[in-house]
Design a protein around this motif. Structure first.
Motif, PDB file in Angstrom:
ATOM      1  N   MET A 279       0.832  -1.196   0.000  1.00  0.00           N
ATOM      2  CA  MET A 279       0.000   0.000   0.000  1.00  0.00           C
ATOM      3  C   MET A 279       0.867   1.247   0.000  1.00  0.00           C
ATOM      4  O   MET A 279       2.064   1.184   0.264  1.00  0.00           O
ATOM      5  CB  MET A 279      -0.887   0.013   1.246  1.00  0.00           C
ATOM      6  CG  MET A 279      -0.113   0.040   2.551  1.00  0.00           C
ATOM      7  SD  MET A 279      -1.177  -0.068   3.993  1.00  0.00           S
ATOM      8  CE  MET A 279      -1.923  -1.673   3.709  1.00  0.00           C
ATOM      9  N   ALA A 280       0.227   2.371  -0.305  1.00  0.00           N
ATOM     10  CA  ALA A 280       0.914   3.645  -0.125  1.00  0.00           C
ATOM     11  C   ALA A 280       1.230   3.825   1.353  1.00  0.00           C
ATOM     12  O   ALA A 280       0.545   3.279   2.229  1.00  0.00           O
ATOM     13  CB  ALA A 280       0.050   4.792  -0.637  1.00  0.00           C
ATOM     14  N   ASN A 281       2.276   4.557   1.655  1.00  0.00           N
ATOM     15  CA  ASN A 281       2.774   4.693   3.024  1.00  0.00           C
ATOM     16  C   ASN A 281       1.865   5.626   3.826  1.00  0.00           C
ATOM     17  O   ASN A 281       2.188   6.787   4.063  1.00  0.00           O
ATOM     18  CB  ASN A 281       4.202   5.231   2.997  1.00  0.00           C
ATOM     19  CG  ASN A 281       4.889   5.107   4.344  1.00  0.00           C
ATOM     20  OD1 ASN A 281       4.645   4.172   5.096  1.00  0.00           O
ATOM     21  ND2 ASN A 281       5.751   6.066   4.659  1.00  0.00           N
ATOM     22  N   SER A 282       0.710   5.093   4.230  1.00  0.00           N
ATOM     23  CA  SER A 282      -0.303   5.895   4.912  1.00  0.00           C
ATOM     24  C   SER A 282      -1.031   5.052   5.940  1.00  0.00           C
ATOM     25  O   SER A 282      -1.026   3.818   5.869  1.00  0.00           O
ATOM     26  CB  SER A 282      -1.300   6.445   3.882  1.00  0.00           C
ATOM     27  OG  SER A 282      -2.411   7.047   4.529  1.00  0.00           O
ATOM     28  N   ASP A 283      -1.676   5.734   6.869  1.00  0.00           N
ATOM     29  CA  ASP A 283      -2.498   5.048   7.876  1.00  0.00           C
ATOM     30  C   ASP A 283      -3.885   5.688   7.939  1.00  0.00           C
ATOM     31  O   ASP A 283      -4.507   5.736   8.997  1.00  0.00           O
ATOM     32  CB  ASP A 283      -1.803   5.107   9.241  1.00  0.00           C
ATOM     33  CG  ASP A 283      -2.311   4.043  10.201  1.00  0.00           C
ATOM     34  OD1 ASP A 283      -2.881   3.043   9.723  1.00  0.00           O
ATOM     35  OD2 ASP A 283      -2.156   4.199  11.423  1.00  0.00           O
ATOM     36  N   ASN A 284      -4.362   6.213   6.797  1.00  0.00           N
ATOM     37  CA  ASN A 284      -5.665   6.871   6.752  1.00  0.00           C
ATOM     38  C   ASN A 284      -6.774   5.860   6.444  1.00  0.00           C
ATOM     39  O   ASN A 284      -6.809   5.293   5.348  1.00  0.00           O
ATOM     40  CB  ASN A 284      -5.675   7.975   5.689  1.00  0.00           C
ATOM     41  CG  ASN A 284      -4.887   9.195   6.121  1.00  0.00           C
ATOM     42  OD1 ASN A 284      -4.837   9.509   7.302  1.00  0.00           O
ATOM     43  ND2 ASN A 284      -4.266   9.875   5.171  1.00  0.00           N
ATOM     44  N   VAL A 285      -7.656   5.652   7.405  1.00  0.00           N
ATOM     45  CA  VAL A 285      -8.753   4.699   7.257  1.00  0.00           C
ATOM     46  C   VAL A 285     -10.038   5.347   7.749  1.00  0.00           C
ATOM     47  O   VAL A 285     -10.094   5.856   8.868  1.00  0.00           O
ATOM     48  CB  VAL A 285      -8.503   3.403   8.064  1.00  0.00           C
ATOM     49  CG1 VAL A 285      -9.657   2.432   7.878  1.00  0.00           C
ATOM     50  CG2 VAL A 285      -7.186   2.754   7.648  1.00  0.00           C
ATOM     51  N   LEU A 286     -11.079   5.322   6.909  1.00  0.00           N
ATOM     52  CA  LEU A 286     -12.407   5.798   7.302  1.00  0.00           C
ATOM     53  C   LEU A 286     -13.284   4.562   7.471  1.00  0.00           C
ATOM     54  O   LEU A 286     -13.502   3.802   6.537  1.00  0.00           O
ATOM     55  CB  LEU A 286     -12.971   6.730   6.218  1.00  0.00           C
ATOM     56  CG  LEU A 286     -12.052   7.908   5.858  1.00  0.00           C
ATOM     57  CD1 LEU A 286     -12.588   8.658   4.644  1.00  0.00           C
ATOM     58  CD2 LEU A 286     -11.888   8.846   7.040  1.00  0.00           C
ATOM     59  N   ARG A 287     -13.787   4.349   8.700  1.00  0.00           N
ATOM     60  CA  ARG A 287     -14.456   3.089   9.026  1.00  0.00           C
ATOM     61  C   ARG A 287     -15.966   3.251   9.105  1.00  0.00           C
ATOM     62  O   ARG A 287     -16.469   4.290   9.510  1.00  0.00           O
ATOM     63  CB  ARG A 287     -13.919   2.530  10.344  1.00  0.00           C
ATOM     64  CG  ARG A 287     -12.436   2.209  10.305  1.00  0.00           C
ATOM     65  CD  ARG A 287     -11.933   1.663  11.629  1.00  0.00           C
ATOM     66  NE  ARG A 287     -10.510   1.336  11.563  1.00  0.00           N
ATOM     67  CZ  ARG A 287      -9.538   2.200  11.810  1.00  0.00           C
ATOM     68  NH1 ARG A 287      -9.845   3.439  12.183  1.00  0.00           N
ATOM     69  NH2 ARG A 287      -8.282   1.834  11.709  1.00  0.00           N
ATOM     70  N   GLY A 288     -16.659   2.144   8.747  1.00  0.00           N
ATOM     71  CA  GLY A 288     -18.117   2.187   8.732  1.00  0.00           C
ATOM     72  C   GLY A 288     -18.784   1.020   9.431  1.00  0.00           C
ATOM     73  O   GLY A 288     -19.960   0.752   9.196  1.00  0.00           O
TER      74      GLY A 288
END
Length: 407
Positions: A279-288
């Motif tokens: 993955m891209a080097n990120s920790d952005n997660v929007l959870r549902g």
């Protein structure tokens, strides 16, 4: 700054003990003990500041994040550094025992806006209710290491209509879908008061649990996964609204060596199995839903791709002798599967820092001034610009290679 000796190093990653992980797969693969029986969910390889890998060098262990910061051109290459300012990918091995959260990743532009807004609001980076941990997008690709199941995108319109008609609990939702489409339907169920969610879903959940106990369900059916969530509960209280997504999304089965790419906005969730993920080097997660972590429905809806998807399960294409590639439509990363029989070889010149992780077998990797032996459970980092040859030892080798495509 310490002078670099050689351009090929063993790389040590970091185990992440998330609750949804299994107990045996990653420790067994690494050849380490798990006497404390901690869940071992992910093994990270890369230079993410929160869990950077370590290079084994002649001068001792070197934290990869720090090394890149000190000498970016030498480690990741000038082109990659000028474009991204960092190693732009994060490489992982996953063992999914329990379902992960329903989630969506933002685009690069939206991640930058969201990060700046939360910074301006004074929300600490480590806050549980923070959505944006960095300014990066998080496209990702997974390649199955076992039979692997996931949710991926909304069903195509005719398939979703079939679900709304055939599941009595959802019959009242069909007119809404016909009138307002995916967004109207999904926003409605995600914003329903909890008591209405319970009224709609509790009878359905109880019925699915009974069907699974009777052996009437398999993993290709939503009810199987709904039952897995609730079959061991003595009493069923509030129903997680993530259950709607299990019925509305594609349930995808992948076999070892098959891959699925997930771009910005595609709602998804891993269900069960082991994979290698890049993955891209990120920790952005929007959870549902399907998680005890922070759920932000308005933010999730803002970034969700509301259209039917036919999942693209990639078998890989032969890129060069000894390697298959899985084309991904992003500049941040690329992935290849190296599979060699004893005595076979793979030749390449690294255009970026590359990480090669061995899933099975053993190999010799030879560069311009350094030669290493590596075996199952180990990973090797090759610095930008280095030409190398991988030779499989007795029994062959299965490895995956993470890299930045040539810019």
């Amino acid at each position: 700054m310490t002078a670099i000796q050689g351009k090929i190093f063993k790389l040590k990653g970091k185990i992440q003990h998330y609750a949804w992980g299994g107990y045996n797969y990653i420790p067994h693969w690494l050849g380490v003990s798990n006497s404390e029986q901690k869940p071992c969910a992910e093994y990270w390889m890369g230079a993410h500041p929160s869990a950077s890998s370590v290079l084994e060098t002649a001068a001792g262990d070197t934290v990869l994040f720090n090394a890149i910061k000190e000498a970016p051109g030498a480690y990741i290459g000038d082109k990659v550094y000028n474009r991204f300012g960092e190693l732009p990918y994060l490489f992982k091995i996953l063992d999914v025992k329990d379902m992960l959260s329903i989630q969506v990743h933002p685009s690069k532009t939206e991640a930058e806006k969201g990060f700046d807004a939360e910074e301006a609001a004074g929300i600490p980076i480590g806050a549980a209710h923070r959505n944006y941990k960095d300014k990066n997008h998080k496209p990702e690709v997974m390649v199955a290491l076992s039979e692997f199941w996931l949710l991926h995108g909304f069903l195509q319109p005719d398939l979703l209509r079939k679900v709304l008609v055939s599941v009595p609990a959802f019959n009242t939702l069909l007119p809404l879908f016909e009138k307002e489409g995916y967004k109207g339907l999904y926003q409605h169920v995600m914003e329903l008061p909890q008591n209405q969610v319970n009224t709609m879903l509790t009878p359905l959940v109880l019925a699915e649990v009974q069907k699974k106990k009777a052996g009437e369900l398999n993993r290709s059916e939503p009810g199987w996964w709904v039952s897995k969530l609730y079959e061991n509960e003595e009493t069923i209280g509030d129903i997680d609204r993530g259950v709607f997504s299990i019925y509305f999304f594609n349930i995808v089965k992948t076999m070892p060596g098959q891959a699925v790419f997930q771009g910005a906005g595609v709602p998804h969730a891993y269900l069960e199995g082991q994979n290698v993920e890049l993955m891209a080097n990120s920790d952005n997660v929007l959870r549902g839903g399907l998680t005890p972590k922070h759920v932000d429905v308005p933010e999730l809806l803002k970034h969700t791709l509301f259209e039917g998807i036919t999942p693209d399960v990639m078998d890989g294409v032969v890129a060069t002798e000894g390697e298959k590639s899985y084309p991904c439509p992003v500049p941040d990363f690329g992935i290849g599967k190296i599979e060699l029989k004893a005595g076979e070889g793979f030749r390449h010149t690294a255009s970026s820092l590359e990480i090669i992780v061995l899933l099975d077998g053993a190999m010799q990797i030879q560069g311009s001034g350094r030669e290493l032996q590596a075996k199952k459970g180990e990973a090797v980092a090759v610095l930008a610009g280095e030409s190398y040859i991988i030779s499989a030892e007795a029994g062959g080798v299965l490895a995956y290679r993470a890299f930045v495509p040539e810019l």
